[in-house]
Design a protein around this motif. Sequence first.
Motif, PDB file in Angstrom:
ATOM      1  N   MET A   1      41.641 -47.214 103.316  1.00 25.65           N
ATOM      2  CA  MET A   1      41.579 -48.341 102.389  1.00 25.65           C
ATOM      3  C   MET A   1      42.599 -49.388 102.786  1.00 25.65           C
ATOM      4  N   ARG A   2      42.157 -50.603 102.881  1.00 24.48           N
ATOM      5  CA  ARG A   2      43.061 -51.674 103.269  1.00 24.48           C
ATOM      6  C   ARG A   2      43.144 -52.691 102.127  1.00 24.48           C
ATOM      7  N   ILE A   3      44.382 -52.954 101.714  1.00 24.90           N
ATOM      8  CA  ILE A   3      44.599 -53.829 100.556  1.00 24.90           C
ATOM      9  C   ILE A   3      45.392 -55.057 100.984  1.00 24.90           C
ATOM     10  N   LEU A   4      44.976 -56.204 100.485  1.00 22.38           N
ATOM     11  CA  LEU A   4      45.751 -57.421 100.696  1.00 22.38           C
ATOM     12  C   LEU A   4      46.519 -57.731  99.416  1.00 22.38           C
ATOM     13  N   VAL A   5      47.819 -57.939  99.557  1.00 20.91           N
ATOM     14  CA  VAL A   5      48.647 -58.313  98.409  1.00 20.91           C
ATOM     15  C   VAL A   5      49.103 -59.760  98.606  1.00 20.91           C
ATOM     16  N   VAL A   6      48.722 -60.637  97.676  1.00 28.60           N
ATOM     17  CA  VAL A   6      49.128 -62.036  97.778  1.00 28.60           C
ATOM     18  C   VAL A   6      50.140 -62.295  96.669  1.00 28.60           C
ATOM     19  N   GLU A   7      51.395 -62.399  97.048  1.00 29.58           N
ATOM     20  CA  GLU A   7      52.490 -62.523  96.074  1.00 29.58           C
ATOM     21  C   GLU A   7      53.670 -63.195  96.750  1.00 29.58           C
ATOM     22  N   ASP A   8      54.195 -64.244  96.111  1.00 28.00           N
ATOM     23  CA  ASP A   8      55.285 -64.997  96.730  1.00 28.00           C
ATOM     24  C   ASP A   8      56.661 -64.428  96.400  1.00 28.00           C
ATOM     25  N   GLU A   9      56.746 -63.650  95.291  1.00 27.83           N
ATOM     26  CA  GLU A   9      58.054 -63.090  94.962  1.00 27.83           C
ATOM     27  C   GLU A   9      58.303 -61.882  95.859  1.00 27.83           C
ATOM     28  N   GLU A  10      59.315 -62.042  96.720  1.00 27.10           N
ATOM     29  CA  GLU A  10      59.542 -61.055  97.773  1.00 27.10           C
ATOM     30  C   GLU A  10      59.759 -59.642  97.241  1.00 27.10           C
ATOM     31  N   LYS A  11      60.587 -59.564  96.195  1.00 25.53           N
ATOM     32  CA  LYS A  11      60.930 -58.238  95.661  1.00 25.53           C
ATOM     33  C   LYS A  11      59.676 -57.529  95.150  1.00 25.53           C
ATOM     34  N   ALA A  15      57.890 -54.159  96.609  1.00 22.97           N
ATOM     35  CA  ALA A  15      57.709 -52.976  95.765  1.00 22.97           C
ATOM     36  C   ALA A  15      56.244 -52.544  95.749  1.00 22.97           C
ATOM     37  N   VAL A  16      55.345 -53.511  95.624  1.00 20.97           N
ATOM     38  CA  VAL A  16      53.920 -53.172  95.577  1.00 20.97           C
ATOM     39  C   VAL A  16      53.483 -52.592  96.920  1.00 20.97           C
ATOM     40  N   ARG A  17      53.950 -53.215  98.002  1.00 21.50           N
ATOM     41  CA  ARG A  17      53.583 -52.715  99.328  1.00 21.50           C
ATOM     42  C   ARG A  17      54.052 -51.268  99.511  1.00 21.50           C
ATOM     43  N   ARG A  18      55.331 -51.040  99.158  1.00 19.12           N
ATOM     44  CA  ARG A  18      55.879 -49.704  99.350  1.00 19.12           C
ATOM     45  C   ARG A  18      55.086 -48.679  98.527  1.00 19.12           C
ATOM     46  N   GLY A  24      48.992 -44.067 100.546  1.00 15.57           N
ATOM     47  CA  GLY A  24      48.108 -43.947 101.700  1.00 15.57           C
ATOM     48  C   GLY A  24      47.261 -45.174 101.989  1.00 15.57           C
ATOM     49  N   TYR A  25      47.527 -46.272 101.297  1.00 11.29           N
ATOM     50  CA  TYR A  25      46.774 -47.486 101.591  1.00 11.29           C
ATOM     51  C   TYR A  25      47.398 -48.230 102.764  1.00 11.29           C
ATOM     52  N   ALA A  26      46.580 -48.918 103.531  1.00 13.03           N
ATOM     53  CA  ALA A  26      47.087 -49.876 104.513  1.00 13.03           C
ATOM     54  C   ALA A  26      47.259 -51.186 103.768  1.00 13.03           C
ATOM     55  N   VAL A  27      48.414 -51.832 103.941  1.00  8.14           N
ATOM     56  CA  VAL A  27      48.721 -53.008 103.117  1.00  8.14           C
ATOM     57  C   VAL A  27      49.118 -54.203 103.977  1.00  8.14           C
ATOM     58  N   ASP A  28      48.505 -55.340 103.716  1.00 10.33           N
ATOM     59  CA  ASP A  28      48.953 -56.603 104.292  1.00 10.33           C
ATOM     60  C   ASP A  28      49.504 -57.447 103.146  1.00 10.33           C
ATOM     61  N   VAL A  29      50.568 -58.173 103.404  1.00 13.56           N
ATOM     62  CA  VAL A  29      51.135 -59.045 102.374  1.00 13.56           C
ATOM     63  C   VAL A  29      51.029 -60.492 102.830  1.00 13.56           C
ATOM     64  N   ALA A  30      50.570 -61.356 101.929  1.00 12.81           N
ATOM     65  CA  ALA A  30      50.573 -62.799 102.177  1.00 12.81           C
ATOM     66  C   ALA A  30      51.503 -63.424 101.155  1.00 12.81           C
ATOM     67  N   ALA A  31      52.380 -64.329 101.602  1.00  9.36           N
ATOM     68  CA  ALA A  31      53.430 -64.855 100.731  1.00  9.36           C
ATOM     69  C   ALA A  31      53.041 -66.149 100.022  1.00  9.36           C
ATOM     70  N   PRO A 102      55.112 -57.961  83.153  1.00 14.24           N
ATOM     71  CA  PRO A 102      55.381 -56.855  84.075  1.00 14.24           C
ATOM     72  C   PRO A 102      54.456 -55.670  83.777  1.00 14.24           C
ATOM     73  N   PHE A 103      54.143 -54.904  84.806  1.00 14.52           N
ATOM     74  CA  PHE A 103      53.220 -53.784  84.623  1.00 14.52           C
ATOM     75  C   PHE A 103      53.835 -52.523  85.201  1.00 14.52           C
ATOM     76  N   ALA A 104      53.339 -51.394  84.757  1.00 19.48           N
ATOM     77  CA  ALA A 104      53.766 -50.125  85.346  1.00 19.48           C
ATOM     78  C   ALA A 104      52.982 -49.932  86.628  1.00 19.48           C
ATOM     79  N   PHE A 105      53.649 -49.480  87.679  1.00 15.45           N
ATOM     80  CA  PHE A 105      52.963 -49.357  88.960  1.00 15.45           C
ATOM     81  C   PHE A 105      51.758 -48.424  88.868  1.00 15.45           C
ATOM     82  N   GLY A 106      51.909 -47.392  88.037  1.00 17.88           N
ATOM     83  CA  GLY A 106      50.796 -46.452  87.856  1.00 17.88           C
ATOM     84  C   GLY A 106      49.544 -47.146  87.353  1.00 17.88           C
ATOM     85  N   GLU A 107      49.719 -48.172  86.536  1.00 16.14           N
ATOM     86  CA  GLU A 107      48.549 -48.886  86.025  1.00 16.14           C
ATOM     87  C   GLU A 107      47.888 -49.711  87.118  1.00 16.14           C
TER      88      GLU A 107
END
Length: 228
Positions: A1-11, A15-18, A24-31, A102-107
């Motif tokens: 599974m490959r997920i793209l995360v588009v988020e400008d707040e670095e922290k 956190a989402v990427r980690r 087990g997801y493959a993650v790309d981040v766009a800022a 803010p959300f819980a990562f589990g959600e």
Amino acid sequence: MRILVVEDEEKMARAVRRGLEQEGYAVDVAADGEEGLFQGTEHAYDAIVLDVMLPGLNGLEVCERLRAAGRWAPVLMLTARDAVPDRIGGLDAGADDYLVKPFAFGELLARLRALVRRCPRERPVVLTVGDLQLDPAAHTVTRAGQPVDLSAREFALLEYLMRNAGEVVTRTRILDHVWDYDYDGFSNVIDVYIGYLRRKLDEDGRPQRIRTVRGVGYLLVPQEPASP
Ligand code: CA
């Protein structure tokens, strides 16, 4: 599974990427939005986590443009608490779900899993006439791949002309199909809106698509196939 995360707040992005990588997801981040749009168009992602508040292109615009470009990866929109218009706008723009910060990562994980599991949505047929494309569900119009920004009424008028492309439609028919039955405003309203549409569709000196048939109505010209 490959997920793209588009988020400008670095922290937050880190956190989402980690977290996703640990699952087990493959993650790309766009800022930013531009980068997100580029990556989302270039690669086939299983899902996209898209923040609404981004510098430059915001998340809603990114989502709309991805849909207009025919990219249907499920989109989970991240919105600010209390930003109800963003949530509605997100769903209108073609997002599949949203999560309030803010959300819980589990959600986030649970919602992503649900989105990925869900069968690809049934998409209504996109209307195509020459280089014009109109998507009734995503409410997007492009000409030669470029998004065209139309008001609700202009959109409805163009949709009607496209469904009847190559045919002369009378003003009466247009009034019946595009305006409310009890419309009793000024009589040249259609000509005015045709003018708006032409300006938006035929800018940059492109050949005019909507022809006036004097005394009868209007005709949307189906584009001639490009000569080899
Ligand atoms: Ca943000």
